[in-house]
Motif scaffolding. Structure first.
Motif, PDB file in Angstrom:
ATOM      1  N   UNK A   1       5.652  -0.602   9.373  1.00  0.00           N
ATOM      2  CA  UNK A   1       4.920   0.461   8.676  1.00  0.00           C
ATOM      3  C   UNK A   1       5.192   0.405   7.173  1.00  0.00           C
ATOM      4  N   UNK A   2       6.443   0.312   6.812  1.00  0.00           N
ATOM      5  CA  UNK A   2       6.790   0.313   5.386  1.00  0.00           C
ATOM      6  C   UNK A   2       6.224  -0.899   4.659  1.00  0.00           C
ATOM      7  N   UNK A   3       6.199  -2.045   5.324  1.00  0.00           N
ATOM      8  CA  UNK A   3       5.622  -3.245   4.698  1.00  0.00           C
ATOM      9  C   UNK A   3       4.110  -3.126   4.524  1.00  0.00           C
ATOM     10  N   UNK A   4       3.467  -2.290   5.343  1.00  0.00           N
ATOM     11  CA  UNK A   4       2.015  -2.108   5.217  1.00  0.00           C
ATOM     12  C   UNK A   4       1.644  -1.364   3.942  1.00  0.00           C
TER      13      UNK A   4
ATOM     14  N   UNK B   1       1.014  13.916  -2.603  1.00  0.00           N
ATOM     15  CA  UNK B   1       2.391  14.253  -2.263  1.00  0.00           C
ATOM     16  C   UNK B   1       2.486  15.649  -1.652  1.00  0.00           C
ATOM     17  N   UNK B   2       2.996  15.716  -0.436  1.00  0.00           N
ATOM     18  CA  UNK B   2       3.280  16.980   0.247  1.00  0.00           C
ATOM     19  C   UNK B   2       2.104  17.958   0.154  1.00  0.00           C
ATOM     20  N   UNK B   3       0.951  17.588   0.690  1.00  0.00           N
ATOM     21  CA  UNK B   3      -0.219  18.462   0.602  1.00  0.00           C
ATOM     22  C   UNK B   3      -0.032  19.744   1.404  1.00  0.00           C
ATOM     23  N   UNK B   4      -0.543  20.838   0.861  1.00  0.00           N
ATOM     24  CA  UNK B   4      -0.559  22.127   1.564  1.00  0.00           C
ATOM     25  C   UNK B   4      -1.848  22.195   2.367  1.00  0.00           C
ATOM     26  N   UNK B   5      -1.740  22.505   3.649  1.00  0.00           N
ATOM     27  CA  UNK B   5      -2.921  22.600   4.520  1.00  0.00           C
ATOM     28  C   UNK B   5      -3.007  24.000   5.102  1.00  0.00           C
TER      29      UNK B   5
ATOM     30  N   UNK C   1       7.489   3.621  -7.163  1.00  0.00           N
ATOM     31  CA  UNK C   1       7.519   5.033  -6.767  1.00  0.00           C
ATOM     32  C   UNK C   1       6.651   5.283  -5.537  1.00  0.00           C
ATOM     33  N   UNK C   2       5.478   4.691  -5.506  1.00  0.00           N
ATOM     34  CA  UNK C   2       4.566   4.897  -4.382  1.00  0.00           C
ATOM     35  C   UNK C   2       5.226   4.536  -3.054  1.00  0.00           C
ATOM     36  N   UNK C   3       5.967   3.446  -3.054  1.00  0.00           N
ATOM     37  CA  UNK C   3       6.647   3.010  -1.826  1.00  0.00           C
ATOM     38  C   UNK C   3       7.651   4.065  -1.368  1.00  0.00           C
ATOM     39  N   UNK C   4       8.401   4.606  -2.301  1.00  0.00           N
ATOM     40  CA  UNK C   4       9.414   5.597  -1.949  1.00  0.00           C
ATOM     41  C   UNK C   4       8.808   6.941  -1.554  1.00  0.00           C
TER      42      UNK C   4
ATOM     43  N   UNK D   1       8.755   5.537   5.605  1.00  0.00           N
ATOM     44  CA  UNK D   1       9.335   6.369   6.656  1.00  0.00           C
ATOM     45  C   UNK D   1      10.751   5.881   6.960  1.00  0.00           C
ATOM     46  N   UNK D   2      11.587   6.802   7.357  1.00  0.00           N
ATOM     47  CA  UNK D   2      12.969   6.471   7.674  1.00  0.00           C
ATOM     48  C   UNK D   2      13.108   6.098   9.144  1.00  0.00           C
ATOM     49  N   UNK D   3      14.093   5.314   9.431  1.00  0.00           N
ATOM     50  CA  UNK D   3      14.395   4.911  10.815  1.00  0.00           C
ATOM     51  C   UNK D   3      14.512   6.139  11.709  1.00  0.00           C
TER      52      UNK D   3
END
Length: 377
Positions: A295-298, A313-317, A254-257, A261-263
């Motif tokens: 990046x994804x492999x890191x 996940x999706x922090x509010x700032x 789950x953490x990976x997903x 980042x997407x292409x």
């Protein structure tokens, strides 16, 4: 230990109504479920489980005629602490979820847990033996007997809970499909059964997380409000879609997903960099793909490394809430709940009430490592 198939689950779910097999078929059709498909997957799983048990018995009978090897087959609902104490090794027959459940009751660092993927066409089985051993289990047993494998101690997360208005008794989510209301009621019922509501000092919970720990509101549309301290650093107020803390094993799940980042995103960022003169090389498909992959492999790291990776996940700032670090490696994460109806969920299967006043300390102790094996393809 073998998993419960979806077909078996649906049978058990409606057994109280006294439905016939034809009634079940029609009911599933009304829900848009494929009865024939569920039954076929059930048969495939059952056949592979029978294969594993039969081959296990035959292979070890041949190898250890005088050793008195004994096999005990248990269903998911029958798998308990007594069975774990009896066994010298645990073999789970199912997918990654079954492997996680099998591991959840094993606290002996030297008791191996081995997963066999019984439905490789529908299950990835990252935690299980390579797929080819599903249909050639005797070969796997021969390699295990000859020592042709590598031990792998997968690090696990331990949890301490303290504060007010909490209950260290877990709700087991396995075999359940709970609505938000049912989930809350389950926690309330557990509290009334246990009566304890205040824990002054840190209480070590009776579970270990092999994949991850997730903290968040039960109602996913409601932001989770909490305070977080990483590696004994300053406390920060957070509002987000929840917090995920994973192991090296869970870094592929789950953490990976959550963090990959997407292409498309990488391409758009590099185009902006190019526009501002910050990219001194030609922008092409190969470059974008390489940056994306790197990046994804890191985000991935070894299951044996005694460290955790946290993700907000999706922090509010805004002027009240800030997030100086949205993700990163850590050795300790502390969380103080300010939530209304939140849970702390371990490996998607065990849930603890985690509302305002509750404090969790999340860390890794190498003594909690799970003993598994690595077999080559």
């Amino acid at each position: 230990m073998q998993r419960t198939t979806r077909y078996e689950f649906e049978q058990q779910r409606y057994r109280y109504a006294g439905l016939s097999e034809e009634d079940l078929k029609q009911l599933l059709a009304l829900k848009g479920s494929n009865y024939a498909g569920l039954l076929e997957r059930h048969r495939i799983h059952t056949k592979n489980v029978e294969h594993v048990v039969e081959r296990y018995t035959q292979a070890f009978s041949a190898l250890c005629r005088n050793e008195g090897i004994e096999v005990r087959l248990v269903k998911r609902g029958e798998y308990n602490e007594e069975t774990v104490r009896w066994a010298d090794a645990i073999i789970s027959a199912g997918g990654d979820g079954t492997m996680l459940l099998a591991a959840s009751k094993v606290f002996d660092k030297f008791k191996p847990v081995i997963g066999v993927n019984t439905d490789p066409e529908r299950s990835e089985g990252h935690l299980c033996l390579p797929v080819r051993y599903t249909h050639s289990f005797p070969e796997a047993l021969q390699k295990l007997y000859r020592g042709e494998f590598r031990w792998q101690w997968r690090q696990r997360i331990r949890l301490y809970l303290e504060g007010t208005g909490i209950n260290p008794t877990p709700v087991d989510l396995h075999e359940q499909q709970l609505s938000q209301e049912q989930h809350s009621r389950a926690h309330i019922n557990e509290r009334f059964q246990d009566q304890r509501s205040d824990i002054s000092g840190p209480h070590l919970l009776p579970v270990r997380a092999l994949n991850e720990v997730f903290i968040g509101e039960s109602l996913s549309s409601r932001a989770s409000y909490y305070e977080i301290s990483v590696d004994d650093g300053p406390w920060e107020k957070q509002k987000s879609s929840g917090l995920n803390v994973c192991t090296g094993t869970g870094s592929k799940a789950w953490s990976y997903n959550i963090n990959k980042v997407a292409y498309q995103a990488v391409e758009e960022i590099l185009k902006i960099a190019e526009k501002h003169g910050g990219l001194n090389m030609p922008l092409n498909v190969e470059l974008v793909q390489k940056v994306t992959n790197d990046y994804n492999e890191s985000l991935l790291y070894s299951p044996e490394e005694p460290k955790m990776f946290f993700s907000i996940r999706e922090p509010i700032a805004n002027r009240v809430f800030s997030s100086t670090q949205q993700r990163g490696f850590s050795s300790k994460v502390c969380v103080r709940s300010r939530c209304w109806d939140a849970c702390m969920v371990v490996d998607g299967g065990t849930s603890f009430e985690f509302n305002d006043g509750a404090i969790a300390s999340i860390m890794i102790d190498t003594e909690d490592a799970l003993c598994t094996v690595v077999l080559e393809e």
